[in-house]
Each structure stands twice: as structure tokens, then as C-alpha cells.
Design an enzyme around this catalytic site. Sequence first.
Site, PDB file in Angstrom:
ATOM      1  N   ARG A  94      -8.951  -7.132 -15.818  1.00 51.37           N
ATOM      2  CA  ARG A  94      -8.811  -8.384 -15.168  1.00 51.37           C
ATOM      3  C   ARG A  94      -9.997  -8.521 -14.403  1.00 51.37           C
ATOM      4  NH1 ARG A  94      -2.941  -6.770 -14.758  1.00 51.37           N
ATOM      5  NH2 ARG A  94      -1.918  -8.315 -15.488  1.00 51.37           N
TER       6      ARG A  94
ATOM      7  N   ARG B 228       6.645 -17.613 -12.963  1.00 54.17           N
ATOM      8  CA  ARG B 228       6.769 -16.082 -12.892  1.00 54.17           C
ATOM      9  C   ARG B 228       6.891 -15.554 -11.525  1.00 54.17           C
ATOM     10  NH1 ARG B 228       0.918 -14.360 -15.490  1.00 54.17           N
ATOM     11  NH2 ARG B 228       1.170 -12.431 -14.094  1.00 54.17           N
TER      12      ARG B 228
ATOM     13  N   CYS C 244      -0.391  -6.831 -23.703  1.00 54.42           N
ATOM     14  CA  CYS C 244      -1.030  -6.425 -22.396  1.00 54.42           C
ATOM     15  C   CYS C 244      -0.270  -6.869 -21.299  1.00 54.42           C
ATOM     16  CB  CYS C 244      -2.524  -6.698 -22.084  1.00 54.42           C
ATOM     17  SG  CYS C 244      -2.865  -8.355 -22.026  1.00 54.42           S
TER      18      CYS C 244
ATOM     19  N   HIS D   3       0.640  -1.197   0.062  1.00 55.93           N
ATOM     20  CA  HIS D   3       0.036   0.054   0.216  1.00 55.93           C
ATOM     21  C   HIS D   3       0.887   1.414   0.075  1.00 55.93           C
ATOM     22  CE1 HIS D   3      -3.749   1.522   0.780  1.00 55.93           C
ATOM     23  NE2 HIS D   3      -3.229   2.737   1.156  1.00 55.93           N
TER      24      HIS D   3
ATOM     25  N   ASN E 127       3.412 -11.776 -19.829  1.00 53.89           N
ATOM     26  CA  ASN E 127       3.895 -12.219 -18.496  1.00 53.89           C
ATOM     27  C   ASN E 127       3.688 -13.742 -18.556  1.00 53.89           C
ATOM     28  OD1 ASN E 127       3.693  -9.634 -17.936  1.00 53.89           O
ATOM     29  ND2 ASN E 127       1.679  -9.824 -16.740  1.00 53.89           N
ATOM     30  N   ASP E 128       2.800 -14.507 -19.089  1.00 50.23           N
ATOM     31  CA  ASP E 128       2.527 -15.773 -19.120  1.00 50.23           C
ATOM     32  C   ASP E 128       3.253 -16.387 -20.444  1.00 50.23           C
ATOM     33  OD1 ASP E 128       0.945 -16.763 -16.906  1.00 50.23           O
ATOM     34  OD2 ASP E 128      -0.792 -15.541 -17.594  1.00 50.23           O
TER      35      ASP E 128
ATOM     36  N   GLU F   2      -1.084 -16.525 -24.721  1.00 51.64           N
ATOM     37  CA  GLU F   2      -0.007 -16.328 -23.842  1.00 51.64           C
ATOM     38  C   GLU F   2       0.305 -18.099 -23.382  1.00 51.64           C
ATOM     39  OE1 GLU F   2      -2.365 -14.903 -20.103  1.00 51.64           O
ATOM     40  OE2 GLU F   2      -3.998 -16.142 -20.635  1.00 51.64           O
TER      41      GLU F   2
ATOM     42  N   ARG G 163     -11.533  -9.389 -19.690  1.00 54.27           N
ATOM     43  CA  ARG G 163     -11.005 -10.845 -19.719  1.00 54.27           C
ATOM     44  C   ARG G 163     -12.074 -11.554 -18.911  1.00 54.27           C
ATOM     45  NH1 ARG G 163      -5.159 -11.969 -17.646  1.00 54.27           N
ATOM     46  NH2 ARG G 163      -6.033 -11.775 -15.650  1.00 54.27           N
TER      47      ARG G 163
HETATM   48  C1  PEP Z   1      -0.246 -12.003 -18.942  1.00 52.47           C
HETATM   49  O1  PEP Z   1      -0.261 -12.955 -18.643  1.00 52.47           O
HETATM   50  O2  PEP Z   1       0.488 -11.249 -19.562  1.00 52.47           O
HETATM   51  C2  PEP Z   1      -1.272 -11.066 -18.556  1.00 52.47           C
HETATM   52  C3  PEP Z   1      -1.394  -9.998 -18.999  1.00 52.47           C
HETATM   53  O3  PEP Z   1      -2.280 -11.569 -17.724  1.00 52.47           O
HETATM   54  P1  PEP Z   1      -2.006 -11.815 -16.038  1.00 52.47           P
HETATM   55  O4  PEP Z   1      -0.717 -11.245 -15.769  1.00 52.47           O
HETATM   56  O5  PEP Z   1      -3.150 -11.561 -15.481  1.00 52.47           O
HETATM   57  O6  PEP Z   1      -1.723 -13.363 -16.203  1.00 52.47           O
HETATM   58 MG    MG Z   2      -1.901 -14.126 -18.093  1.00 55.12          MG
END
Ligand code: PEP
Ligand code: MG
Length: 573
Positions: A295, A464, A501, A188, A453-454, A430, A331
Amino acid sequence: MKRYRGIGASQGIAVGPVHLYCPGKVETGRIFVGQTAKGQLARYEEIKAAAREELTRLQAQCAQSAPEQANIFAAHCDLLADVVMGQEITQLVHSGQAMLDQAIEQIYNKYAAMMDSVGDPMFQERARDIEDVRDRLLRLCAGQTDGGMGLEGPCILAARDLLPSDTAALDRDKILAIVTEVGGQTSHSAIIARSYGIPALLGVGPFLSELHEGQTVAVDACEGELLADGQEEQWAQYRQRAQAFALRAEQTAAYLERPAITQDGVRVSVTLNIADPRDEELALAPYVDGVGLFRTEFLFLGRAELPDEEEQTGVYRKVLSAFGDKPVILRTLDIGGDKQADCLKLPKEDNPFLGKRALRLCFDRPDVFRTQLRAALRASTAGNLWLMLPMVGSMDDIRRAKTFLRQVQEELDGEGTPYSHDVKLGIMVEIPSIALLAEQAAEEVDFASIGSNDLCQYLMAADRLNGEVSAYYQSMNPALFRLIGMVVDAFSRRGKPVSLCGELGGDPQAAVVLAGLGLRKLSMGGDAVPRIKERLCGIRMDQAQAAARQVCRLDTASAVEAYLRHTFSPNGQ
Ligand code: PEP
Ligand code: MG
């Protein structure tokens, strides 16, 4: 000069006198000795009333100085009024199992631990809110009122940790920087410090006992350092660097309101990632081209009951209407993996990231999936809805999800329930398998967004969230850029919108490569928007394309990083 290392959670540099904020902890089990249960419960009502009074006063103060933070105090008032916690405390006191202060501590700790166990940063913050209200009540039990932080002049605030109410009530004109022993990027304190533009260095470890009130220190959150015991000429250097940083930050902030157009006139859409539609995020609507990733998990986490169709419809409508005609990519549920939800009672898996996550879970729980699709479609009349499926691994996944959507549309048609018939359906790319089948996927859906990210996690086979393998989770590896390039080509050739994203979209160096690979839409957290716009406005598209070609020819992540640093920020900016 003494150096302590920490996490630079809000960029910036400051030099000044340190103020050590060390609120005492109330010792429980002594205050109510010899008092009857009835007397203690009467006192409990008085204490809650006094806490409410403090919170209302703080909320009113905060509404003047930092309106976006004022709702923290309203949330704390709701916690005070929580019926279940209240009953459990009363029960413990009534039955003589605990005295009032012990009961408050026990029950508030229990609920904070429950929130922590969700393992989601947002819920960990809720746990901090619960602890914050607990401490307020315990302080009042001991007869102490809220004395504030005792700030006099501009200072560097040093504490073990800051409670949400401490940070929300901060007098930002008096704080040059924040430094704490515990806490990290998503705490926070970090979020508030970033929104106030106050440099923050968190998670430094024990240092408070080594400093004394008022001594000069420097916080360099860019380098992740707290400095003490320096000479005047060293402080003068830090003052100069602080000024230079502030000037740069001001220049960057000015980009928020501009469109991202490269020097040779190519526009790149910049959209927002939203995880919990707070007012501060929705207020960014005029400065972005929509929401690239909404999300929806927050609606399902940390609660025992599933959110019903009405609740979901209300939240989706709120976001859609805030963005008007601009697309909002909602999503569908991505629970599983690191996000566990009590209301879904998921079985424990050995490899949750490779397990029944997101769309797989929705196929298994048609009731949950249908309710969300119904709610989203019903909300679609409020704005420009694009629906996106997470964790798509095959064409079967896409076709199966489309059948669900068709059924829900038929159901709504049958009932005469209004919804927009223009809603687009897209996928997150992803999982590497669908990235490799991007040509086929692009025939089947309206758009795609690359979840880097995924995609990075599954491509590099590196969890991750596991710090032990973070060196293997290489988001600058050329293999990832090559794969992204293939997906962008496949969708672009068919005239289907494609965006990205993941966190990579908010990294200025990566953004150049991504634009060079052909992406014309990048989605990111609100704090990244000005810096990405600034970077894109500062380059030509042919430079970005040359960078993308070069990056795809290199063979390691470190070579990519070195090349980008050398080419686009030779002065380390
Ligand atoms: C991703 O996987 O890049 C993504 C944007 O979704 P999340 O981080 O919510 O898995
Ligand atoms: Mg993801």
C-alpha cells in the site's frame, strides 16, 4: 471474581501481581511565572538538550533489548528538532502570548490534532509520538527526569494508556501482560505487544482506581477479559490455561519458516501486506513468497507537499531490493474513501467510499498518477515489480490506466531512463462489477488480487468503518465466497495468477475455504503468516475443496462460521 471486558489486542493469558503505572500530569502555567522571555527561551534549549540525552540513552538501551523498537527514539529526536514547531513555540514565548510550558503544550497539541484528523491509524500513532515528546518536554520543564516505570519483578502492567516511548522501553522479561483503560487493535501498545508476544488487553475503560498495587489479577486476552478478586483455585486454572496457550503459540510460531504445503502436497504461496515499509516487515522477506500488497498511501498522508518522484523511487527501490527476485505487488495510490491527504486537497464528498477514490482520483490528477508510475518503473530495476490498480470498476478503467502506463513507458524510453520491461500489470478485484466481468478483465491484465475488505463492503452495501452496520458487513457471507470463486475460476482458466489480499486471507478458517476455491496465493499482515501456514499445513486440499463447496451451498454467514468451526476447530482453537 470481578470481570472487566476489553479488546484482546495481543493474544495470550497471564496471571500475576499488577503494577499500576500512573505517571502524573504536569500542570502548565506555573513553572515560568515571572521569568523573562529570553530566560525561558534559553531554558527551552537546555530542556531540548536534556530530552535528547534521555532519548539517546533510551535508544542505546533499547538497541540491546529490542533493536526493532529503537528507531522510535530516533523519531522522537527528529520531532525535538522540528524547525516549524520550534519556531512556533519561540514565537509564542517571544511575543509574551504564552509561557514556555504553555507554548509547548499548545503547539504540540495542535500538531497532534492535525495528525489525528487524517483519520488513518498510522497517523494517529504519529499523533501519540508527538504527545509523547510533549510530555517529556513538560516533565523536564517541571524539573522531573525520566524515572522509568519502576518495574521490579514479573508483573501485569496496568495503565491508563502507554506512550510509544513507554512501550518501546519495556523490559519485556518483567512484563507478563499489558492492560490499559484506552487504546485499541491498531494502537502503538497493541503493535508492540504483538511484536513482543506479550498478551495485551486494551480499551477496558476505567478500572485503575478499583485495583491496588501488587494484587493478583489475570488477563485473558483471548476472551477479552481482566479478572480481579479471585480465589487461589481460580488463579490456578488461569495459570494452566496460560501454559497451554504458550505451548500452542510456540508451535504456531515454528511455522513461520516453513512453506505452506497441504498434507496432500499442494503449495499455497503466502505473501505479505505492507502499509509502511518498516525494517521489521522487510525482515520477514525470507519467510514469505513476496509482497502481495504494497500500500503506497503512507507516502501521501499527513503532509502538505506531494512526495516527488525521487522520494517515491527511493522507497519503492528499498522494498523491491529487500525481496530480491520475489514479486512485489505495488498498488498505485488508493487515497479517498477513509484516507484523506492534505497534499491532494480533496473536495469533501457525502459518500467518499463511493466517490473519487483511488484510480478515479489518479485519472483526475494525471500529474500525481504519472509521477507514481514513473517512480515505480524507475525502481523496477531493483527487483521484481508487479503493478496493481485499485478500485477498478470497469474495463474502461483498465484501458484508461494502460494508456497512462504506455505513455509513461514511452517517456522513459525517450529519455533513455532504465526500467524493467517485464513489469506485470494487474488489478484489484474489489468492486462487484469487475468481479462479474472477471473473464473479460482476465484477458486484459496479467494478474488480479481480490481485495476482500472492499469487495465485502461494496457487495453487502455496508460501510467497512461504520460500527453501526458491522453486523451487515459479513465477510463470511456465502455470497462473498461465491463471487470470489467466480473470479478465481475466470483468472485460473486463462493461466493468469490470482491472489487475495484482504483481511480474510489472514483468517485461518477463511483461508481453508479460499484455498478450496482455488486460490494458491494469499496475502496478509506479518502476524498472520505463521497461523495461516500452520492451518494450511494441517489440512488436505480435498477437505478444503469440500469445505468451499459446502460454504457456497449455505445461506447465511452464521451458518458458514458454525460449519467451519465445527469442521476445522472443534476444540475452539
Ligand atoms: C481490500 O480492499 O481488501 C484491500 C486489501 O485494500 P484496502 O484495505 O487497502 O482498501
Ligand atoms: Mg481496498
